[in-house]
Design a protein around this motif. Structure first.
Motif, PDB file in Angstrom:
ATOM      1  N   GLU A   1       0.819  -1.211   0.000  1.00 19.26           N
ATOM      2  CA  GLU A   1       0.000   0.000   0.000  1.00 19.26           C
ATOM      3  C   GLU A   1       0.855   1.265   0.000  1.00 19.26           C
ATOM      4  O   GLU A   1       0.509   2.259  -0.621  1.00 19.26           O
ATOM      5  CB  GLU A   1      -0.913   0.004   1.229  1.00 19.26           C
ATOM      6  N   TYR A   2       1.995   1.211   0.680  1.00 21.86           N
ATOM      7  CA  TYR A   2       2.907   2.353   0.691  1.00 21.86           C
ATOM      8  C   TYR A   2       3.359   2.684  -0.730  1.00 21.86           C
ATOM      9  O   TYR A   2       3.302   3.841  -1.172  1.00 21.86           O
ATOM     10  CB  TYR A   2       4.134   2.075   1.572  1.00 21.86           C
ATOM     11  N   TYR A   3       3.822   1.668  -1.461  1.00 24.63           N
ATOM     12  CA  TYR A   3       4.328   1.906  -2.819  1.00 24.63           C
ATOM     13  C   TYR A   3       3.193   2.206  -3.794  1.00 24.63           C
ATOM     14  O   TYR A   3       3.377   2.990  -4.734  1.00 24.63           O
ATOM     15  CB  TYR A   3       5.145   0.718  -3.289  1.00 24.63           C
ATOM     16  N   ALA A   4       2.051   1.598  -3.585  1.00 25.34           N
ATOM     17  CA  ALA A   4       0.918   1.820  -4.492  1.00 25.34           C
ATOM     18  C   ALA A   4       0.437   3.261  -4.445  1.00 25.34           C
ATOM     19  O   ALA A   4      -0.107   3.790  -5.427  1.00 25.34           O
ATOM     20  CB  ALA A   4      -0.225   0.875  -4.142  1.00 25.34           C
ATOM     21  N   ALA A   5       0.634   3.906  -3.304  1.00 28.18           N
ATOM     22  CA  ALA A   5       0.144   5.286  -3.128  1.00 28.18           C
ATOM     23  C   ALA A   5       1.154   6.323  -3.639  1.00 28.18           C
ATOM     24  O   ALA A   5       0.870   7.523  -3.599  1.00 28.18           O
ATOM     25  CB  ALA A   5      -0.137   5.543  -1.652  1.00 28.18           C
ATOM     26  N   ARG A   6       2.303   5.869  -4.128  1.00 32.06           N
ATOM     27  CA  ARG A   6       3.338   6.822  -4.529  1.00 32.06           C
ATOM     28  C   ARG A   6       3.493   6.908  -6.038  1.00 32.06           C
ATOM     29  O   ARG A   6       3.103   6.045  -6.766  1.00 32.06           O
ATOM     30  CB  ARG A   6       4.688   6.436  -3.898  1.00 32.06           C
TER      31      ARG A   6
END
Length: 209
Positions: free
Chosen positions: A204-209
């Motif tokens: 989720e961290y990378y998906a939001a960036r």
């Protein structure tokens, strides 16, 4: 002096992330299971979703001792594979040579495992490999160079000297510790990999960036 400073830094990082990065940090976390600093014991306000995801990503990074760019690169590879991206991510990271040197019991910490690889003490199928990020394939044999076997760190390892500070050898490795050999018999499965991480939060961290 530099080694002492690095150890102190690892201990502080371990307390901040809530995960032991060295045997010394593991002992300290048992006694002081709260973040460092004067406000470590106080209850903090709830973290934002971003902060929670960021910390989980940092925990994963720290346990493998890798740079952000390296983790991002493996994440992109994991995302393109079939299956759950988070599980793929950990499984790919676990095939790093330094990670397997640690799991096999040849080293006490990921930083020591990386150092052993960089100093060319480790062979894969008889060939020297000095890249910690080298990805070991199922069926390949990881072993210590014959000329290095008599060095003290490897003598300690061969006698099982790291067993008390390491988790049990996972099922994807076949280890002959007395011979300082380990074979990756198959791709690791996330459930077997001894790292502390909510991998979905990393996704989720990378998906939001």
């Amino acid at each position: 002096m530099a080694t002492k400073s690095r150890n102190h830094s690892k201990t502080r990082q371990s307390r901040a992330l809530g995960v032991a990065l060295t045997p010394k940090a593991a002992r300290l976390l048992e006694k002081r299971p709260f973040p460092p600093g004067q406000h470590g014991r106080t209850k903090r306000k709830a973290d934002s979703d971003y902060a929670v995801r960021l910390r989980e990503k940092q925990r994963l990074r720290a346990q493998y001792g890798i740079r952000e760019a390296q983790l991002r690169r493996v994440f992109e590879e994991a995302r393109k594979q079939s299956g759950l991206t988070g599980e793929n991510l950990v499984e790919l990271l676990e095939q790093r040579l330094d990670a397997l040197v640690l799991r096999a019991g040849f080293a006490r910490s990921i930083s020591q495992a990386r150092q052993l690889v960089v100093h060319r003490h480790i062979l894969v199928d008889g060939e020297r490999v000095d890249r910690p990020s080298f990805r070991v394939k199922p069926g390949q044999l990881v072993h210590v160079h014959p000329k290095s076997e008599k060095l003290e760190p490897f003598q300690v390892a061969a006698e099982g000297g790291h067993a008390e500070v390491l988790p049990p050898v996972p099922g994807y490795l076949e280890v002959s510790l007395d011979k300082l050999e380990a074979k990756l018999v198959r791709r690791p499965k996330r459930a077997e990999v001894p790292v502390t991480c909510e991998v979905q939060l990393v996704v989720e961290y990378y998906a939001a960036r």
